[in-house]
Design a protein around this motif. Sequence first.
Motif, PDB file in Angstrom:
ATOM      1  N   GLY A 343       0.799  -1.210   0.000  1.00  8.86           N
ATOM      2  CA  GLY A 343       0.000   0.000   0.000  1.00  8.86           C
ATOM      3  C   GLY A 343       0.840   1.271   0.000  1.00  8.86           C
ATOM      4  N   LEU A 344       0.139   2.384  -0.046  1.00  7.10           N
ATOM      5  CA  LEU A 344       0.833   3.677  -0.048  1.00  7.10           C
ATOM      6  C   LEU A 344       1.606   3.898   1.250  1.00  7.10           C
ATOM      7  CD1 LEU A 344      -1.917   5.928  -1.684  1.00  7.10           C
ATOM      8  CD2 LEU A 344       0.172   5.054  -2.749  1.00  7.10           C
ATOM      9  N   LEU A 345       1.052   3.435   2.373  1.00  4.73           N
ATOM     10  CA  LEU A 345       1.746   3.608   3.653  1.00  4.73           C
ATOM     11  C   LEU A 345       3.031   2.793   3.687  1.00  4.73           C
ATOM     12  CD1 LEU A 345      -1.230   3.502   6.202  1.00  4.73           C
ATOM     13  CD2 LEU A 345       0.162   5.486   5.558  1.00  4.73           C
ATOM     14  N   GLY A 346       2.942   1.540   3.277  1.00  3.42           N
ATOM     15  CA  GLY A 346       4.126   0.693   3.281  1.00  3.42           C
ATOM     16  C   GLY A 346       5.195   1.195   2.333  1.00  3.42           C
ATOM     17  N   PHE A 347       4.771   1.611   1.133  1.00  2.00           N
ATOM     18  CA  PHE A 347       5.731   2.157   0.179  1.00  2.00           C
ATOM     19  C   PHE A 347       6.435   3.382   0.748  1.00  2.00           C
ATOM     20  CE2 PHE A 347       6.495   5.384  -3.112  1.00  2.00           C
ATOM     21  CZ  PHE A 347       7.466   4.735  -3.862  1.00  2.00           C
ATOM     22  N   GLY A 348       5.661   4.285   1.356  1.00  2.00           N
ATOM     23  CA  GLY A 348       6.259   5.489   1.918  1.00  2.00           C
ATOM     24  C   GLY A 348       7.255   5.190   3.031  1.00  2.00           C
ATOM     25  N   LEU A 349       6.924   4.251   3.907  1.00  2.29           N
ATOM     26  CA  LEU A 349       7.794   3.924   5.038  1.00  2.29           C
ATOM     27  C   LEU A 349       9.078   3.217   4.584  1.00  2.29           C
ATOM     28  CD1 LEU A 349       5.089   2.767   7.580  1.00  2.29           C
ATOM     29  CD2 LEU A 349       6.660   4.696   7.892  1.00  2.29           C
ATOM     30  N   ILE A 350       8.943   2.251   3.677  1.00  4.74           N
ATOM     31  CA  ILE A 350      10.128   1.524   3.212  1.00  4.74           C
ATOM     32  C   ILE A 350      11.026   2.439   2.388  1.00  4.74           C
ATOM     33  CG2 ILE A 350      10.930  -0.438   1.832  1.00  4.74           C
ATOM     34  CD1 ILE A 350       8.223  -1.790   2.619  1.00  4.74           C
ATOM     35  N   ALA A 351      10.402   3.304   1.575  1.00  3.81           N
ATOM     36  CA  ALA A 351      11.192   4.287   0.831  1.00  3.81           C
ATOM     37  C   ALA A 351      11.907   5.238   1.779  1.00  3.81           C
ATOM     38  CB  ALA A 351      10.287   5.061  -0.132  1.00  3.81           C
ATOM     39  N   ALA A 352      11.243   5.617   2.871  1.00  3.16           N
ATOM     40  CA  ALA A 352      11.863   6.514   3.849  1.00  3.16           C
ATOM     41  C   ALA A 352      13.086   5.866   4.499  1.00  3.16           C
ATOM     42  CB  ALA A 352      10.841   6.903   4.915  1.00  3.16           C
ATOM     43  N   ILE A 353      13.018   4.555   4.740  1.00  4.70           N
ATOM     44  CA  ILE A 353      14.169   3.838   5.309  1.00  4.70           C
ATOM     45  C   ILE A 353      15.362   3.933   4.367  1.00  4.70           C
ATOM     46  CG2 ILE A 353      15.041   1.537   5.911  1.00  4.70           C
ATOM     47  CD1 ILE A 353      12.199   0.872   6.887  1.00  4.70           C
ATOM     48  N   LEU A 354      15.114   3.722   3.076  1.00  4.32           N
ATOM     49  CA  LEU A 354      16.200   3.805   2.094  1.00  4.32           C
ATOM     50  C   LEU A 354      16.725   5.224   1.974  1.00  4.32           C
ATOM     51  CD1 LEU A 354      17.648   2.164  -0.367  1.00  4.32           C
ATOM     52  CD2 LEU A 354      16.111   3.562  -1.743  1.00  4.32           C
ATOM     53  N   LEU A 355      15.829   6.196   1.853  1.00  4.63           N
ATOM     54  CA  LEU A 355      16.244   7.589   1.677  1.00  4.63           C
ATOM     55  C   LEU A 355      17.037   8.086   2.877  1.00  4.63           C
ATOM     56  CD1 LEU A 355      12.982   9.082   0.102  1.00  4.63           C
ATOM     57  CD2 LEU A 355      15.110   8.481  -1.071  1.00  4.63           C
ATOM     58  N   GLN A 356      16.564   7.760   4.082  1.00  4.50           N
ATOM     59  CA  GLN A 356      17.278   8.192   5.273  1.00  4.50           C
ATOM     60  C   GLN A 356      18.682   7.603   5.311  1.00  4.50           C
ATOM     61  OE1 GLN A 356      18.349   6.599   8.271  1.00  4.50           O
ATOM     62  NE2 GLN A 356      18.878   8.554   9.228  1.00  4.50           N
ATOM     63  N   ARG A 357      18.797   6.337   4.923  1.00  3.22           N
ATOM     64  CA  ARG A 357      20.103   5.671   4.904  1.00  3.22           C
ATOM     65  C   ARG A 357      21.049   6.338   3.902  1.00  3.22           C
ATOM     66  NH1 ARG A 357      23.166   1.657   7.672  1.00  3.22           N
ATOM     67  NH2 ARG A 357      24.789   0.990   6.227  1.00  3.22           N
ATOM     68  N   LEU A 358      20.540   6.607   2.700  1.00  2.93           N
ATOM     69  CA  LEU A 358      21.388   7.148   1.644  1.00  2.93           C
ATOM     70  C   LEU A 358      21.837   8.581   1.932  1.00  2.93           C
ATOM     71  CD1 LEU A 358      19.580   5.835  -1.572  1.00  2.93           C
ATOM     72  CD2 LEU A 358      21.916   5.291  -0.862  1.00  2.93           C
ATOM     73  N   TYR A 359      20.874   9.449   2.208  1.00  3.58           N
ATOM     74  CA  TYR A 359      21.194  10.872   2.266  1.00  3.58           C
ATOM     75  C   TYR A 359      21.781  11.308   3.605  1.00  3.58           C
ATOM     76  CZ  TYR A 359      18.910  11.169  -2.238  1.00  3.58           C
ATOM     77  OH  TYR A 359      18.589  10.999  -3.568  1.00  3.58           O
ATOM     78  N   SER A 360      21.916  10.398   4.542  1.00  3.56           N
ATOM     79  CA  SER A 360      22.637  10.703   5.780  1.00  3.56           C
ATOM     80  C   SER A 360      24.041  10.087   5.748  1.00  3.56           C
ATOM     81  CB  SER A 360      21.871  10.183   7.000  1.00  3.56           C
ATOM     82  OG  SER A 360      21.773   8.764   6.967  1.00  3.56           O
ATOM     83  N   SER A 361      24.415   9.498   4.611  1.00  4.74           N
ATOM     84  CA  SER A 361      25.731   8.875   4.477  1.00  4.74           C
ATOM     85  C   SER A 361      26.721   9.854   3.856  1.00  4.74           C
ATOM     86  CB  SER A 361      25.636   7.629   3.599  1.00  4.74           C
ATOM     87  OG  SER A 361      25.469   7.992   2.237  1.00  4.74           O
TER      88      SER A 361
END
Length: 412
Positions: A343-361
């Motif tokens: 769903g939209l909620l799951g997509f948003g949360l999993i994408a947020a995990i990836l984005l947070q990992r990448l752009y804080s590196s």
Amino acid sequence: MTRPQLTSSDTELSKSGRRAIWASIISVLFLSQIAYNISAFPASTDLICYALVTAYLLMSGFASIGFLSLALFFVALIFACFGTLTATSSTSWTSLMLLFVLYAPFAIRLKGAPEGVHEYILSAYVSAATAIAGIAIVQIVLVNATKSSLLTNIYFNLPEAIRGAGHYTFVREGGGIIKPNGFFLRESADLSLVVALALIIEFRSRARLRTMGILTAGLLCSLSGSGLLAITAGLLLPRSLARVPLFVVSLVGLVLALYLLYSLNIPGLDLWFDRLSEFQTPNTSAYARFVAPMEMIGHSFDNGPLTTWFGNGAGSYLRDVQLYRMNYEVNDPTWAKLIYEYGLLGFGLIAAILLQRLYSSRLRVEICNFLVFSWISIGVVLKPSFALIVWLLTLVETPARRSRQRLPSQSG
């Protein structure tokens, strides 16, 4: 095991740390097709290495755990379980478990690692990818000269007991040319992405002409547009909101340049431009990846608000393709698979995990953009090789992030 401490120069890893890095990279680029198959589930070499290196860092006390990533992970897991439990589609708890096994380590980072460690990881990846590119250059000549299946892919040379399960197109042709895959990778698209990532890393770091030349030749030999699209996205996507106008201008310039090249009818470029027609042609790669999934999302949204927000359950995407009786191929790019299943909620949360990992590196923004585009547009969300490479390249966070409070791991 010896804790992978830094050397006295405080810029390099110890031998155990370097071995862990090289083991991770080699497992992805050279050993990913070797697996212990548990029924239809392949416990691949890269997945096993991912688990072992993560456990090693935690037990050694050399890792820290990020609270934000951990919180996002648990919220996403709760929603995913709810969506799968309430789903009416045929679901797979194995698929859900694999997703969260792959992304749980994204909350783990090296503790107090300096810039030198990050540079070593990038250099190791570029070196290994350059070797793959060199193999691909030789392979395209030998395979098309001999037509030997033994040279097309390591898969055909492996005993059946250790062949990774799954349905892949191990041999592809384009314009009458058998496409190389670097021998050790599954498909030419994998070669394209692996080499393109190394090329953008090298271009934004040491920029050695010989290395970039080998990587460029390997990228072109793949005859796949996946890597070129990802590089274009990496370089053109805005690095900040202030750069959005520049992005628009660059995008317009790129479209005009491609149109000019297309109009000139330059020999050899037809192999690339002819693929644009695939977006309108069913049962082609581009149609399956970018057009057909939209119809799947439409079916999901038609099922009501519950499936719109929580999805049809883990593993349901390709199972439901048969239910809707589509008469053309449907691929499973990350954006479509996650929205349909979680769903939209799951997509948003999993994408947020990836984005947070990448752009804080410590990765440059262009490389982060490259990885985000690749993750979103291609079916790599459940590939251990992609998750492991992203995790490895982002092990070192930015100094500003590192100064904040972290949750220490337990020492073994």
